[in-house]
Structures are given as structure tokens and as C-alpha cells.
Design an enzyme around this catalytic site. Sequence first.
Site, short mmCIF file in Angstrom:
data_model
loop_
_atom_site.label_atom_id
_atom_site.label_comp_id
_atom_site.label_asym_id
_atom_site.label_seq_id
_atom_site.Cartn_x
_atom_site.Cartn_y
_atom_site.Cartn_z
N LEU A 228 0.88 -1.18 -0.05
CA LEU A 228 0.01 -0.19 -0.11
C LEU A 228 0.97 1.02 0.19
O LEU A 228 1.82 1.38 0.89
CB LEU A 228 -0.86 -0.04 1.14
CG LEU A 228 -1.80 1.17 1.35
CD1 LEU A 228 -2.84 1.44 0.07
CD2 LEU A 228 -2.64 0.99 2.88
N ASP A 229 0.61 2.20 -1.05
CA ASP A 229 1.45 3.41 -1.13
C ASP A 229 2.82 3.24 -1.07
O ASP A 229 3.39 4.29 -0.83
CB ASP A 229 0.83 4.40 0.05
CG ASP A 229 -0.64 4.63 0.15
OD1 ASP A 229 -1.22 4.56 -0.91
OD2 ASP A 229 -1.23 5.00 1.25
#
Length: 285
Positions: A228-229
Amino acid sequence: MNPAPTTFILTLSCPDRKGLVHAVSGFLLDNGGNIEEAAQFNDQTTGLFFMRVQFSAADQSLSNLQAALAEFAPPLNMQWSLHDATKKVPTVVFVSREGHCLNDLLFRWKSGLLPIDIRAIISNHRDFYQLAASYNVPFHHIPMTAATKAQAEARQYEIIQAEQAELVVLARYMQILSDDLSQKLSGKAINIHHSFLPSFKGAKPYYQAHDRGVKLIGATAHYVTADLDEGPIIEQDVARAFHTDTVDDLTARGRDTESQVLARAVKWHSEHRILINGHKTVVFR
């Protein structure tokens, strides 16, 4: 009258060695190519060489050039991609309940400012079906819960394949893609994160920024990965923040930055100006 030559874009990466620019230029010359634009970068830390060349070629087809490259590249341990520069990139856009990035992309697309072809909009909410209809773009409402995530993503991927999409844009799509879908879309899915990564990951970054009293807020466009990210960053920008700002002030100012950053990332990707370099990117702007 002879037909106008076709314009192509060649991108490549390989271990650095002497004479690579000469070798690529010679290959293009031997295949009737006339270089119109070229850029290269040697990453001293990894020893890799990156290059983007736009060239015209009369009496040459994409398939013929691809066949020639398939013979040229292996001795140089070269990864390459060849594109017809006149072809707009088939694109599917994901969105949730904040439509500023979607609206901006649709306007730029219809205004001829982005070399993409938006073929579908997918959302886990119904909010923007009228906006999609105003641009004559098919809108697919696919609700998602933890229990239905696998089936919903399977339907999403069916649409991506049916539209022959080569780019997926997460325009403030507030669902985390599964590892499986992230891998299927590797290198062709761009997300806009409403923060200047790697700071303030996850949800509500403007609340985090306000709580920390930051003087700059930002936005980050990056490729989607299973982490994530954490995907390779394409573009970032910032806007000033002041002690008088509320969270709503920061959010409104940030939305403008998000829209601009995402549009630049989509433009550069669709012009084949981005090469992935491990967890980073090379962007030939």
C-alpha cells in the site's frame, strides 16, 4: 504520393556499456528510422541504461520493427517496448465518492490534452454515473464489501480486459486492490495519493497533516503495487499550508494539487515517458 511516415516511440533499458546510443541509432537507421526526439539516462547506482526515442519510419510496420528488435536486443540484455505514437492509450478509470480527479481527467481527455481513450469508469458507488453519461462513457457500478471483494475484482478485471485497457487510473478510488489484481495490473495502474509520500500514508492524510501543523501539503502519483502506497513514484507536487487553515481548507487546496499531479502522470505514462527502475522511476519529461 508516398504515404506519410509513421511515428513510433521506443523505450528500453539494459546494463550500461559503451556504444549503446550508437548501437540504437544505427539500428534505427538500418530500419529506415529518422530520430525526432531522444533522451537517455545512466543510473550510476545500478549500472543500468535507460533510453526513450521517438522516430519516424516510412514503409515500416509496428510488427516488422518489433521483429527486428527481437533480434537486436538479446545480445545487449535489453528490455524494450515499441509503440505507435499516434495511438491513444485505452484507459479505464476507477473512482469512489470524490470526483475532482475524475472530472479533471474527463475534461482534459475531451479537450485533447491527454493521449488516452477513456473507455469505461468503474466505481463502488453510483455518485458519478451522470458525469460519465455526460461524456458518453460507460459507467459500471460494482459494490464491494469484504465478503464480495474477490467477485467484485473479478468483474472489474473482466471489464478491463473487454475494453482492452492498457492503463488503469485510480482517481481517488478508496478501495485497496488485492495482491492478485495489483500484480495483474503491474506497471499499468496509476494511483493518486492525497499526501506527499512517504509521509502520511493511509487514510485521512489531511487530518494527519493538520494535526502536525505542516507548512506544505502534497500529492503523489505512483504505480500500484501490492504494498500500500509504496509503488514507484511518478510525480509529486506541494501547496502551501498556513496556521489559519482548517482541514476543509487543506482538503480543498489539496484537491487541486491532486488533479494536476495525476494528470501529469497520466500524460507522461501515455506518452511512454516513464520507465520503472526498481522501486523508482525514470521520467523523460
